[in-house]
Design a protein around this motif. Structure first.
Motif, PDB file in Angstrom:
ATOM      1  N   GLN A 198       0.953  -1.338   0.141  1.00 55.94           N
ATOM      2  CA  GLN A 198       0.019   0.158  -0.091  1.00 55.94           C
ATOM      3  C   GLN A 198       0.734   1.144   0.146  1.00 55.94           C
ATOM      4  O   GLN A 198       1.145   1.545   1.132  1.00 55.94           O
ATOM      5  N   GLN A 199       1.304   1.665  -1.025  1.00 59.86           N
ATOM      6  CA  GLN A 199       2.073   2.889  -1.347  1.00 59.86           C
ATOM      7  C   GLN A 199       1.352   4.229  -0.873  1.00 59.86           C
ATOM      8  O   GLN A 199       1.919   5.323  -0.620  1.00 59.86           O
ATOM      9  N   ASN A 216      -7.701  12.875   4.581  1.00 64.37           N
ATOM     10  CA  ASN A 216      -6.387  12.673   4.692  1.00 64.37           C
ATOM     11  C   ASN A 216      -5.579  11.493   3.927  1.00 64.37           C
ATOM     12  O   ASN A 216      -6.611  10.580   3.614  1.00 64.37           O
ATOM     13  N   CYS A 217      -4.524  11.638   3.619  1.00 63.10           N
ATOM     14  CA  CYS A 217      -3.750  10.473   2.751  1.00 63.10           C
ATOM     15  C   CYS A 217      -2.369  10.595   3.225  1.00 63.10           C
ATOM     16  O   CYS A 217      -1.646  11.503   3.447  1.00 63.10           O
ATOM     17  N   ASP A 218      -1.690   9.268   3.243  1.00 70.48           N
ATOM     18  CA  ASP A 218      -0.221   8.903   3.704  1.00 70.48           C
ATOM     19  C   ASP A 218       0.312   8.106   2.486  1.00 70.48           C
ATOM     20  O   ASP A 218      -0.409   7.490   1.868  1.00 70.48           O
ATOM     21  N   TYR A 219       1.370   8.409   2.316  1.00 72.28           N
ATOM     22  CA  TYR A 219       2.189   7.693   1.328  1.00 72.28           C
ATOM     23  C   TYR A 219       3.327   7.212   1.659  1.00 72.28           C
ATOM     24  O   TYR A 219       4.007   7.608   2.875  1.00 72.28           O
ATOM     25  N   THR A 220       4.093   6.359   0.966  1.00 71.90           N
ATOM     26  CA  THR A 220       5.216   5.753   1.837  1.00 71.90           C
ATOM     27  C   THR A 220       6.523   5.975   0.932  1.00 71.90           C
ATOM     28  O   THR A 220       7.824   6.134   1.291  1.00 71.90           O
ATOM     29  N   HIS A 260       2.691  13.061   3.984  1.00 75.02           N
ATOM     30  CA  HIS A 260       1.101  13.183   4.398  1.00 75.02           C
ATOM     31  C   HIS A 260       0.508  14.237   3.354  1.00 75.02           C
ATOM     32  O   HIS A 260       1.132  15.470   3.253  1.00 75.02           O
ATOM     33  N   LEU A 261      -0.655  13.980   3.126  1.00 77.95           N
ATOM     34  CA  LEU A 261      -1.281  15.259   2.350  1.00 77.95           C
ATOM     35  C   LEU A 261      -2.751  15.219   3.126  1.00 77.95           C
ATOM     36  O   LEU A 261      -3.272  14.010   3.395  1.00 77.95           O
ATOM     37  N   SER A 262      -3.391  16.370   2.772  1.00 72.90           N
ATOM     38  CA  SER A 262      -4.712  16.381   3.094  1.00 72.90           C
ATOM     39  C   SER A 262      -5.655  17.303   2.252  1.00 72.90           C
ATOM     40  O   SER A 262      -4.845  18.271   1.530  1.00 72.90           O
ATOM     41  N   ALA A 269      -4.229  10.326  -4.975  1.00 72.20           N
ATOM     42  CA  ALA A 269      -3.341   9.305  -5.767  1.00 72.20           C
ATOM     43  C   ALA A 269      -2.103  10.129  -6.115  1.00 72.20           C
ATOM     44  O   ALA A 269      -2.074  11.295  -5.880  1.00 72.20           O
ATOM     45  N   ALA A 270      -1.255   9.501  -6.251  1.00 74.01           N
ATOM     46  CA  ALA A 270       0.528   9.711  -6.360  1.00 74.01           C
ATOM     47  C   ALA A 270       0.784   9.345  -7.780  1.00 74.01           C
ATOM     48  O   ALA A 270       0.314   8.139  -8.294  1.00 74.01           O
TER      49      ALA A 270
END
Lengths: 115, 110
Positions: free
Chosen positions: B2-3, B22-26, B72-74, B91-92
């Motif tokens: 889960q990226q 909220n959204c988190d990415y790795t 992190h983005l929101s 989405a990234a």
């Protein structure tokens, strides 16, 4: 406002049959994509296409899948021999340019049901 | 793998108040992030995006914030309206493809 159009909206096919999903991207866009969303799961990338060639594809996009831009407007996804697990929403997208900070714009999808 | 993660499957907000998704990415190599809104039986509709060189982008009622150190983005929606009720995906961009989160269902009630 220009939009990506997809046909059909719903396709029901017997397992093992070939299916072609059609898309008309936004007219001045150069990059085209297919994504799919299995029920209850994430939207997943399948393939990107530029200048009549595949530029990137995912592990999902195996030999059973192919894409084509047969004329100046259509972009198609073919599944050669469908499997039950191919049942999903398939979304076509396009962007002005790829690899840049330009958004991809999506069609409303084709619901593919494999029986 | 889960990226891109959206840990809140749903959010309920009163009309006129702020909605924060909220959204988190790795992957620290991601350089462009987008928010899409999706209604049932429709495709994802592009809302707003942000490049990794910025920390904020605003478009009308929608503002996206990016915190690169926290990955992190929101998305802030102010004021929230009943028509905002939909599923929101972050989405990234990774090379030329988008990697989506699982989505957050926003319900705005009167």
């Amino acid at each position: 406002e220009p939009e990506v159009t997809q046909t059909p909206s719903h396709q029901v096919t017997q397992m093992g049959q070939e299916v072609i999903l059609r898309c008309v991207p936004i007219s001045n866009h150069l990059y085209f994509y297919w994504y799919r969303q299995i029920l209850g799961q994430k939207v997943e990338f399948l393939v990107s296409f530029y200048n009549n060639e595949i530029s990137e594809k995912s592990e999902i996009f195996d030999d059973q899948f192919s894409v084509e831009r047969p004329d100046g407007s259509n972009f198609t996804l073919k599944i050669r021999s469908t499997k039950l697990e191919d049942s999903a929403m398939y979304f076509c997208a396009s962007s002005v340019m790829g690899g840049t900070h330009q958004p991809q714009h999506f069609g409303d999808g084709t619901r593919l049901s494999i029986l | 793998d889960q990226q891109v993660k959206q840990n809140s499957p749903s959010l309920s907000v009163q009309e006129g108040r702020i909605s924060i998704l909220n959204c988190d990415y790795t992957n620290s190599m991601f350089d462009y992030f987008l928010w899409y809104k999706k209604y049932p039986a429709e495709g994802p509709t592009f809302l707003i995006s942000i490049s990794s060189i910025k920390d904020k982008n605003e478009d009308g009622r929608f503002t996206v914030f990016l915190n690169k150190s926290a990955k992190h983005l929101s998305l802030h929606i102010v004021p929230s309206q009943p028509g905002d009720s939909a599923v929101y995906f972050c989405a990234a961009r990774d090379t030329d493809k988008l990697i989506f989160g699982t989505g957050t269902r926003l319900q705005v009630f009167p």
